[in-house]
Enzyme design. Sequence first.
Site, PDB file in Angstrom:
ATOM      1  CD  GLN A   1     -42.353  -9.559   6.777  1.00 27.68           C
ATOM      2  OE1 GLN A   1     -42.342 -10.650   6.197  1.00 27.68           O
ATOM      3  NE2 GLN A   1     -43.109  -9.308   7.816  1.00 27.68           N
TER       4      GLN A   1
ATOM      5  CD  GLU B   1      -3.200  -3.623   8.052  1.00 23.22           C
ATOM      6  OE1 GLU B   1      -3.272  -3.694   9.286  1.00 23.22           O
ATOM      7  OE2 GLU B   1      -3.075  -2.553   7.429  1.00 23.22           O
TER       8      GLU B   1
ATOM      9  N   GLY C   1      -2.938  -2.852  13.553  1.00 23.72           N
ATOM     10  CA  GLY C   1      -3.379  -2.573  12.184  1.00 23.72           C
ATOM     11  C   GLY C   1      -4.726  -3.218  11.904  1.00 23.72           C
TER      12      GLY C   1
ATOM     13  CB  THR D   1      -0.905  -0.007   1.252  1.00 20.31           C
ATOM     14  OG1 THR D   1      -1.701  -1.185   1.217  1.00 20.31           O
ATOM     15  CG2 THR D   1      -1.803   1.222   1.304  1.00 20.31           C
TER      16      THR D   1
HETATM   17  N1  CAA Z   1       2.835 -10.241  19.472  1.00 22.29           N
HETATM   18  C1  CAA Z   1       4.094 -10.624  19.818  1.00 22.29           C
HETATM   19  N2  CAA Z   1       4.666 -11.755  19.376  1.00 22.29           N
HETATM   20  C2  CAA Z   1       3.940 -12.527  18.558  1.00 22.29           C
HETATM   21  C3  CAA Z   1       2.629 -12.196  18.157  1.00 22.29           C
HETATM   22  C4  CAA Z   1       2.083 -10.988  18.661  1.00 22.29           C
HETATM   23  N3  CAA Z   1       0.859 -10.579  18.327  1.00 22.29           N
HETATM   24  N4  CAA Z   1       2.173 -13.151  17.336  1.00 22.29           N
HETATM   25  C5  CAA Z   1       3.153 -14.070  17.224  1.00 22.29           C
HETATM   26  N5  CAA Z   1       4.208 -13.672  17.959  1.00 22.29           N
HETATM   27  C6  CAA Z   1       5.490 -14.385  18.150  1.00 22.29           C
HETATM   28  C7  CAA Z   1       5.287 -15.744  18.785  1.00 22.29           C
HETATM   29  O1  CAA Z   1       5.245 -15.652  20.203  1.00 22.29           O
HETATM   30  C8  CAA Z   1       6.504 -16.486  18.281  1.00 22.29           C
HETATM   31  O2  CAA Z   1       7.638 -16.132  19.041  1.00 22.29           O
HETATM   32  P1  CAA Z   1       8.380 -17.199  20.012  1.00 22.29           P
HETATM   33  O3  CAA Z   1       8.697 -18.397  19.158  1.00 22.29           O
HETATM   34  O4  CAA Z   1       9.574 -16.451  20.483  1.00 22.29           O
HETATM   35  O5  CAA Z   1       7.403 -17.505  21.094  1.00 22.29           O
HETATM   36  C9  CAA Z   1       6.707 -15.900  16.914  1.00 22.29           C
HETATM   37  O6  CAA Z   1       6.061 -14.650  16.878  1.00 22.29           O
HETATM   38  C10 CAA Z   1       6.179 -16.776  15.807  1.00 22.29           C
HETATM   39  O7  CAA Z   1       4.797 -16.950  16.056  1.00 22.29           O
HETATM   40  P2  CAA Z   1       3.994 -18.209  15.560  1.00 22.29           P
HETATM   41  O8  CAA Z   1       4.733 -19.471  15.902  1.00 22.29           O
HETATM   42  O9  CAA Z   1       2.596 -18.065  16.037  1.00 22.29           O
HETATM   43  O10 CAA Z   1       4.104 -18.023  13.966  1.00 22.29           O
HETATM   44  P3  CAA Z   1       3.362 -18.748  12.789  1.00 22.29           P
HETATM   45  O11 CAA Z   1       4.356 -19.043  11.733  1.00 22.29           O
HETATM   46  O12 CAA Z   1       2.536 -19.891  13.299  1.00 22.29           O
HETATM   47  O13 CAA Z   1       2.416 -17.596  12.192  1.00 22.29           O
HETATM   48  C11 CAA Z   1       0.575 -16.079  11.989  1.00 22.29           C
HETATM   49  C12 CAA Z   1       1.455 -16.925  12.914  1.00 22.29           C
HETATM   50  C13 CAA Z   1      -0.461 -15.473  12.934  1.00 22.29           C
HETATM   51  C14 CAA Z   1      -0.143 -16.922  10.933  1.00 22.29           C
HETATM   52  C15 CAA Z   1       1.415 -14.962  11.325  1.00 22.29           C
HETATM   53  O14 CAA Z   1       2.363 -15.488  10.430  1.00 22.29           O
HETATM   54  C16 CAA Z   1       0.559 -13.939  10.607  1.00 22.29           C
HETATM   55  O15 CAA Z   1       0.014 -13.036  11.231  1.00 22.29           O
HETATM   56  N6  CAA Z   1       0.442 -14.058   9.266  1.00 22.29           N
HETATM   57  C17 CAA Z   1      -0.295 -13.045   8.472  1.00 22.29           C
HETATM   58  C18 CAA Z   1       0.598 -11.938   8.055  1.00 22.29           C
HETATM   59  C19 CAA Z   1      -0.176 -10.698   7.704  1.00 22.29           C
HETATM   60  O16 CAA Z   1      -1.058 -10.259   8.426  1.00 22.29           O
HETATM   61  N7  CAA Z   1       0.207 -10.081   6.604  1.00 22.29           N
HETATM   62  C20 CAA Z   1      -0.388  -8.836   6.208  1.00 22.29           C
HETATM   63  C21 CAA Z   1       0.570  -8.062   5.403  1.00 22.29           C
HETATM   64  S1  CAA Z   1       0.694  -6.382   5.810  1.00 22.29           S
HETATM   65  C22 CAA Z   1      -0.507  -5.586   4.919  1.00 22.29           C
HETATM   66  O17 CAA Z   1      -1.452  -6.168   4.443  1.00 22.29           O
HETATM   67  C23 CAA Z   1      -0.295  -4.132   4.890  1.00 22.29           C
HETATM   68  C24 CAA Z   1      -0.919  -3.377   3.802  1.00 22.29           C
HETATM   69  O18 CAA Z   1      -0.238  -2.697   3.034  1.00 22.29           O
HETATM   70  C25 CAA Z   1      -2.404  -3.258   3.780  1.00 22.29           C
END
Ligand code: CAA
Length: 384
Positions: free
Chosen positions: A279, A363, A242, A158
């Site tokens: 309705q 997001e 976000g 974006t």
């Molecule tokens: N806060 C802090 N730490 C977090 C967290 C959070 N909310 N969520 C995960 N973590 C940490 C975990 O604790 C873990 O750390 P540790 O191993 O040290 O404990 C680490 O991150 C990895 O977490 P997961 O094992 O849960 O990771 P995962 O591979 O299973 O993935 C997921 C989790 C939720 C699917 C993540 O990959 C995700 O959110 N994916 C989607 C990405 C996304 O939203 N992309 C959007 C792009 S941006 C965009 O769209 C912007 C734009 O321009 C509009």
Amino acid sequence: MQFQLTEEQLAVREAARDFAQQVCKPGVIERDSTMAYPTEQVRQMGELGFMGMTVSPEYGGSGLDNISYVLALEEISKIDNSCSVIMSVNNSLVCYGLETYGAEEQKQKYLTKLATGEWIGSFCLSEPEAGSDATHQRTTAEDKGDHYLLNGTKNWITSGGTSQVHLVIAQSNPDAGHRGINAFIVETGWDGVEIGAKEDKLGIRSSDTHTIMYNNVKVPKENRIGDDGFGFKFAMKTLSGGRIGIAAQALGIAGGAYELAVAYSKEREAFGKPISHHQAIAFKLADMATDIEAAKMLVYRAAWLKDTHGNYDQAGAMAKLFASSVAMKHTVEAVQVHGGYGFVKEYHVERLMRDAKITQIYEGTSEVQKIVISRGLLKGELYV
Ligand code: CAA
């Protein structure tokens, strides 16, 4: 428990509503059709303080709460979702990320410009092969002593064609998995930053979404955000907020479509009376209103949790999951209420229907929100 907005929150909502009606609405159909970037609208959002709403005035922001922020996004999203996504990414991902996790020098150098809208920011996480599976970053940032060497490609960015600053997530130490990922502040003008063509999209068509290539970009060490290896957590923590912004956008889309459907159904007559008196239509409006109220509660609650420093990971995910589904379902219904008129651009609802779809994708897709919610509840982080 209180369900009342403060005087200040009401004033922000009013200002955003006026801005949406007077500045965004004129030309919105044409901008959507030609994919023209809303230059003047974005400039005025900066002037009105909408580009750094929750940022402290010390860094040029408006110093408002997250409830005010979602109210403003909701109003603008009733009309122009290209404007609201530019605003949401700049506020929730870029400004919030820098203010919360950036070093003081980074805030002075970058946040002061981003919070006023003088500069626009992009958030660069997604890659051709790393969308939902965000830990699998292929973009690399090799530590070269006094700088990092950045190489890779980011997708669906974006504001990719207009932003001056990118927050780029990249892998510095593949052996460490997600703990080897870093986040960097990269300036668009640096050597090796290459902006691809603007995407031709289903909705939010006048926002500029681009692929960005980084070819041997030298990023100074001082532009890394946080400690070495903090990048993935930075991305996750920032995205949690976000998602509240995108939930507010979805809420606005649903609300905009609902307002259009109510107005049209009172004017349009069939079988001797306004269609709102049938309705079949009245019940659609009742379903829309009920779902929108429910979505509103989730969105405002998530924003309130962020304001009160509660854990909003699951609340934000729930708000986005539900509000985006309400937006999709009821924009389709609003088109149906309009009949044939709903299918043409002049009546605005078809655009809202097209815009709604992306709120179930960016997001974090709806499926990703379910991962976040279910993991939270299984860990006992969620009280239902
Ligand atoms: N806060 C802090 N730490 C977090 C967290 C959070 N909310 N969520 C995960 N973590 C940490 C975990 O604790 C873990 O750390 P540790 O191993 O040290 O404990 C680490 O991150 C990895 O977490 P997961 O094992 O849960 O990771 P995962 O591979 O299973 O993935 C997921 C989790 C939720 C699917 C993540 O990959 C995700 O959110 N994916 C989607 C990405 C996304 O939203 N992309 C959007 C792009 S941006 C965009 O769209 C912007 C734009 O321009 C509009």
